[in-house]
Structures are given as structure tokens and as C-alpha cells.
Design a protein around this motif. Structure first.
Motif, PDB file in Angstrom:
ATOM      1  N   PRO A   1      12.209   7.202  -8.627  1.00 21.18           N
ATOM      2  CA  PRO A   1      12.139   7.808  -7.288  1.00 21.18           C
ATOM      3  C   PRO A   1      10.698   7.834  -6.764  1.00 21.18           C
ATOM      4  N   VAL A   2      10.573   7.670  -5.452  1.00 18.31           N
ATOM      5  CA  VAL A   2       9.247   7.722  -4.839  1.00 18.31           C
ATOM      6  C   VAL A   2       8.731   9.156  -4.859  1.00 18.31           C
ATOM      7  N   ARG A   3       7.416   9.280  -4.918  1.00 21.47           N
ATOM      8  CA  ARG A   3       6.809  10.595  -4.860  1.00 21.47           C
ATOM      9  C   ARG A   3       6.841  11.105  -3.429  1.00 21.47           C
ATOM     10  N   ALA A   4       6.760  12.423  -3.288  1.00 19.97           N
ATOM     11  CA  ALA A   4       6.759  13.013  -1.945  1.00 19.97           C
ATOM     12  C   ALA A   4       5.589  12.457  -1.149  1.00 19.97           C
ATOM     13  N   GLY A   5       5.862  12.053   0.076  1.00 19.18           N
ATOM     14  CA  GLY A   5       4.802  11.465   0.891  1.00 19.18           C
ATOM     15  C   GLY A   5       5.368  10.788   2.112  1.00 19.18           C
ATOM     16  N   VAL A   6       4.872   9.592   2.394  1.00 17.06           N
ATOM     17  CA  VAL A   6       5.271   8.880   3.610  1.00 17.06           C
ATOM     18  C   VAL A   6       6.738   8.462   3.574  1.00 17.06           C
ATOM     19  N   PHE A   7       7.207   8.022   2.406  1.00 17.32           N
ATOM     20  CA  PHE A   7       8.561   7.473   2.298  1.00 17.32           C
ATOM     21  C   PHE A   7       9.522   8.495   1.702  1.00 17.32           C
ATOM     22  N   GLN A   8      10.712   8.535   2.270  1.00 15.92           N
ATOM     23  CA  GLN A   8      11.711   9.503   1.816  1.00 15.92           C
ATOM     24  C   GLN A   8      12.464   9.018   0.586  1.00 15.92           C
ATOM     25  N   SER A   9      12.540   7.694   0.419  1.00 16.95           N
ATOM     26  CA  SER A   9      13.320   7.146  -0.690  1.00 16.95           C
ATOM     27  C   SER A   9      12.879   5.712  -0.955  1.00 16.95           C
ATOM     28  N   ASN A  10      13.422   5.126  -2.029  1.00 17.77           N
ATOM     29  CA  ASN A  10      13.171   3.710  -2.300  1.00 17.77           C
ATOM     30  C   ASN A  10      13.758   2.813  -1.218  1.00 17.77           C
ATOM     31  N   TRP A  11      14.838   3.261  -0.599  1.00 17.37           N
ATOM     32  CA  TRP A  11      15.397   2.498   0.519  1.00 17.37           C
ATOM     33  C   TRP A  11      14.358   2.392   1.639  1.00 17.37           C
ATOM     34  N   ASP A  12      13.749   3.507   1.933  1.00 20.47           N
ATOM     35  CA  ASP A  12      12.735   3.555   2.988  1.00 20.47           C
ATOM     36  C   ASP A  12      11.545   2.666   2.632  1.00 20.47           C
TER      37      ASP A  12
ATOM     38  N   SER B   1      11.390   0.082   0.482  1.00 21.66           N
ATOM     39  CA  SER B   1      11.727  -1.350   0.438  1.00 21.66           C
ATOM     40  C   SER B   1      11.865  -1.937   1.842  1.00 21.66           C
ATOM     41  N   ALA B   2      12.456  -1.176   2.765  1.00 24.72           N
ATOM     42  CA  ALA B   2      12.596  -1.658   4.141  1.00 24.72           C
ATOM     43  C   ALA B   2      11.230  -1.773   4.820  1.00 24.72           C
ATOM     44  N   SER B   3      10.354  -0.825   4.530  1.00 21.02           N
ATOM     45  CA  SER B   3       9.016  -0.856   5.115  1.00 21.02           C
ATOM     46  C   SER B   3       8.237  -2.076   4.635  1.00 21.02           C
ATOM     47  N   ARG B   4       8.345  -2.405   3.377  1.00 24.64           N
ATOM     48  CA  ARG B   4       7.628  -3.558   2.838  1.00 24.64           C
ATOM     49  C   ARG B   4       8.161  -4.872   3.414  1.00 24.64           C
ATOM     50  N   ALA B   5       9.465  -4.987   3.524  1.00 30.17           N
ATOM     51  CA  ALA B   5      10.037  -6.190   4.133  1.00 30.17           C
ATOM     52  C   ALA B   5       9.594  -6.326   5.585  1.00 30.17           C
ATOM     53  N   THR B   6       9.558  -5.201   6.288  1.00 27.79           N
ATOM     54  CA  THR B   6       9.139  -5.221   7.692  1.00 27.79           C
ATOM     55  C   THR B   6       7.687  -5.640   7.829  1.00 27.79           C
ATOM     56  N   ALA B   7       6.827  -5.218   6.896  1.00 27.18           N
ATOM     57  CA  ALA B   7       5.416  -5.611   6.944  1.00 27.18           C
ATOM     58  C   ALA B   7       5.265  -7.129   6.827  1.00 27.18           C
ATOM     59  N   VAL B   8       6.071  -7.752   5.972  1.00 27.57           N
ATOM     60  CA  VAL B   8       6.034  -9.214   5.838  1.00 27.57           C
ATOM     61  C   VAL B   8       6.493  -9.870   7.135  1.00 27.57           C
ATOM     62  N   VAL B   9       7.569  -9.364   7.705  1.00 29.28           N
ATOM     63  CA  VAL B   9       8.093  -9.926   8.949  1.00 29.28           C
ATOM     64  C   VAL B   9       7.065  -9.796  10.073  1.00 29.28           C
TER      65      VAL B   9
ATOM     66  N   PHE C   1       1.466  -5.361  -2.400  1.00 28.73           N
ATOM     67  CA  PHE C   1       1.245  -4.031  -1.839  1.00 28.73           C
ATOM     68  C   PHE C   1       0.511  -3.131  -2.831  1.00 28.73           C
ATOM     69  N   PRO C   2      -0.286  -2.210  -2.328  1.00 29.61           N
ATOM     70  CA  PRO C   2      -0.796  -1.157  -3.203  1.00 29.61           C
ATOM     71  C   PRO C   2       0.375  -0.289  -3.682  1.00 29.61           C
ATOM     72  N   SER C   3       0.218   0.346  -4.810  1.00 23.30           N
ATOM     73  CA  SER C   3       1.298   1.166  -5.374  1.00 23.30           C
ATOM     74  C   SER C   3       1.740   2.238  -4.385  1.00 23.30           C
ATOM     75  N   GLY C   4       3.068   2.301  -4.148  1.00 21.45           N
ATOM     76  CA  GLY C   4       3.637   3.310  -3.265  1.00 21.45           C
ATOM     77  C   GLY C   4       3.350   3.098  -1.789  1.00 21.45           C
ATOM     78  N   SER C   5       2.833   1.909  -1.416  1.00 21.58           N
ATOM     79  CA  SER C   5       2.435   1.667  -0.029  1.00 21.58           C
ATOM     80  C   SER C   5       3.299   0.583   0.605  1.00 21.58           C
ATOM     81  N   GLY C   6       3.369   0.629   1.920  1.00 20.56           N
ATOM     82  CA  GLY C   6       4.072  -0.408   2.666  1.00 20.56           C
ATOM     83  C   GLY C   6       3.123  -1.320   3.415  1.00 20.56           C
ATOM     84  N   SER C   7       1.818  -1.226   3.130  1.00 24.43           N
ATOM     85  CA  SER C   7       0.815  -2.066   3.791  1.00 24.43           C
ATOM     86  C   SER C   7       0.478  -3.279   2.926  1.00 24.43           C
ATOM     87  N   LEU C   8       0.312  -4.415   3.558  1.00 26.38           N
ATOM     88  CA  LEU C   8       0.042  -5.655   2.824  1.00 26.38           C
ATOM     89  C   LEU C   8      -1.362  -5.653   2.234  1.00 26.38           C
TER      90      LEU C   8
END
Length: 265
Positions: free
Chosen positions: A179-190, A192-200, A140-147
Motif C-alpha cells: 500500500p502507498v504511504r499517506a500523501g499525494v496518492f490515495q491508493s496504488n490505483w491512483d 499507477s494511473a498518474s504514472r501512465a498519464t505522465a508518460v502520455v 519515477f522517483p519512489s512513490g512519485s508520479g513525476s518522470l
């Protein structure tokens, strides 16, 4: 006919045992008794060896031309086999699952030789499970949930092997503790879940892996595999994992869930 051949097999097997095999079989049984005190795992192996030997002898001496009316009554061969406890059977089953997992690990590792060598991808066995770890930097690009495009190609090579492999898949995302910077994701939980979902999504939409087999998990920084106190450790913690769960464990877990009620004390 098949029935005639089966009876001929049995008759020839009994005849061979009477003529040549009695002493050998008794010797096997006796040696087994001595060996059982040394190795529990030899018990089942001895049984399989004896039965296989009988079948091979019978099959080798079948006479398909023999008429059914020429076949005499088939005798029964009895022999005492060693008892195997439930604990020993469970141990043998566990060993079999672990051997299968090790074989799968080697197969998957051969699929990603370049990534293992150059990009920090790892394939590990944990008991009867196989875990593939992808560093976030290649995925992933840094701070992104896109492959990344290159990572999509890695998943495309891996997906056919996963599709043919029985069992369930757990795809989990992990981050470091920054901690993630202000932007698309609210937290590291958000994140990490987004990245796993992109793989799925890649597995589902591009390779049609059965969605019933897949679970998505986002752990944030709650399950580190290295210290978050150093840049190197944080780099290891930023990852996506694909875990292959054996069919036997899947069935066992489902049975356990069925037997457990929310209201059980």
C-alpha cells in the motif's frame, strides 16, 4: 500513350503465354493442386507467384513504339485457381499481422539498446501486439508520479518511432501490492494511473502524437507479471507499459463495439 502501352502489355503477355508459357502455367497449376494438401499458406503464395510471373513477362516485352492501330484484339487467358476458405484467409491475415509486429519489435528494440542491456527495459511481442515494459525504478522517483529526467530522454528517443507506427497505443501503469504511504496518492490505483498519464503527457505535449490514438490505464497491483511475495517479484511488477495495437485489430474492435448495444441480451 498509357492506353496504348497497357494494351501492348496485354497483347505481348498473351503472345508469350501462347508461345512459351502455356506448359509452365499448367505445370504450376498442377503442382499447386498437389501442394495444397500439404500447406494451406502456399495457396495464396502460388496465386501471387503466377500473377507476378505474367506481369513481369508482359512488362519486359513491351514495345512503346508500336502504334495503336497495329494492336490486335486482346485475348483472354483463363486459368483455374485454388479456392481459399474464410478460415484460411483469416489465418493468413493473422500471420501477416504477427510478422509485422515482429518487425516492429526488432525496430523498437534497436532504438533502446542501452536501456534493454542496462536498465531492465524489455520489448516483447504478444500475438500481433508489441509491448514495451519500463521498470518504475528507472522511470519515477519512489512513490512519485513525476518522470525522471533520464527517463524523459528515453521517451524522447522512442516517441518518433511510435508516431510513425500505425495503430493505437495503450499506456498502462502497474504497481506491487505494498500500500502507498499517506500523501499525494490515495491508493496504488491512483499512483499507477498518474504514472501512465505522465508518460502520455510527454508523448502529447513534446511530440504531438495524436491523442485519439492513446488510451491511459492504471491497474494498480491487479495485473502482476511476477509473485509479490519476494522483493524481486515486486520489483518486476512496478512498471509502465506501452502497448502498440495493430490498425487491423483497432478497426475490428471498433466494428465490434458498433454492433454491440448496451441493451443487447
Amino acid at each position: 500513350s498509357p492506353h496504348v502501352i497497357e494494351r501492348a502489355v496485354a497483347e505481348r503477355s498473351v503472345a508469350d503465354i501462347r508461345r512459351n508459357g502455356r506448359g509452365q502455367i499448367q505445370g504450376k497449376s498442377g503442382s499447386m493442386s498437389d501442394a495444397l494438401g500439404v500447406s494451406k499458406k502456399d495457396k495464396l503464395a502460388c496465386i501471387v507467384e503466377i500473377v507476378g510471373s505474367l506481369l513481369r513477362k508482359a512488362a519486359k516485352n513491351v514495345d512503346p513504339s508500336k502504334r495503336e492501330e497495329e494492336i490486335t484484339e486482346v485475348s483472354t487467358v483463363t486459368m483455374e485457381l485454388p479456392e481459399i476458405t474464410a478460415e484460411e484467409l483469416a489465418e493468413l491475415a493473422k500471420k501477416s499481422r504477427e510478422d509485422s509486429a515482429e518487425e516492429l519489435k526488432q525496430k523498437l528494440a534497436s532504438t533502446m539498446t542501452n536501456e534493454i542491456k542496462n536498465d531492465g527495459v524489455t520489448v516483447e511481442r504478444a500475438g500481433d501486439e508489441v509491448i514495451i515494459r519500463f521498470p518504475s525504478e528507472i522511470a519515477f522517483p519512489s512513490g512519485s508520479g513525476s518522470l525522471n529526467a533520464g527517463f524523459e530522454q528515453v521517451l524522447d528517443r522512442l516517441a518518433p518511432a511510435l508516431k510513425k507506427t500505425p495503430g493505437d497505443l495503450i499506456v498502462s501503469g502497474h504497481t506491487d501490492n505494498i500500500p502507498v504511504r499517506a500523501g499525494v496518492f490515495q491508493s496504488n490505483w491512483d499512483l499507477s494511473a498518474s504514472r501512465a498519464t505522465a508518460v502520455v503527457h510527454r508523448f502529447l505535449f513534446e511530440h504531438q502524437i495524436d491523442p485519439k490514438r492513446i488510451t491511459v490505464q492504471g491497474y494498480g497491483d491487479s495485473r502482476p507479471i511476477a509473485s509479490n511475495d519476494t522483493p524481486e517479484g515486486r520489483k518486476k511488477n512496478r512498471r509502465v507499459e506501452v502497448t502498440i495495437i495493430s490498425p487491423e485489430k483497432v478497426a475490428k474492435d471498433k466494428a465490434k463495439k458498433k454492433s454491440t448495444s448496451f441493451y443487447d441480451e
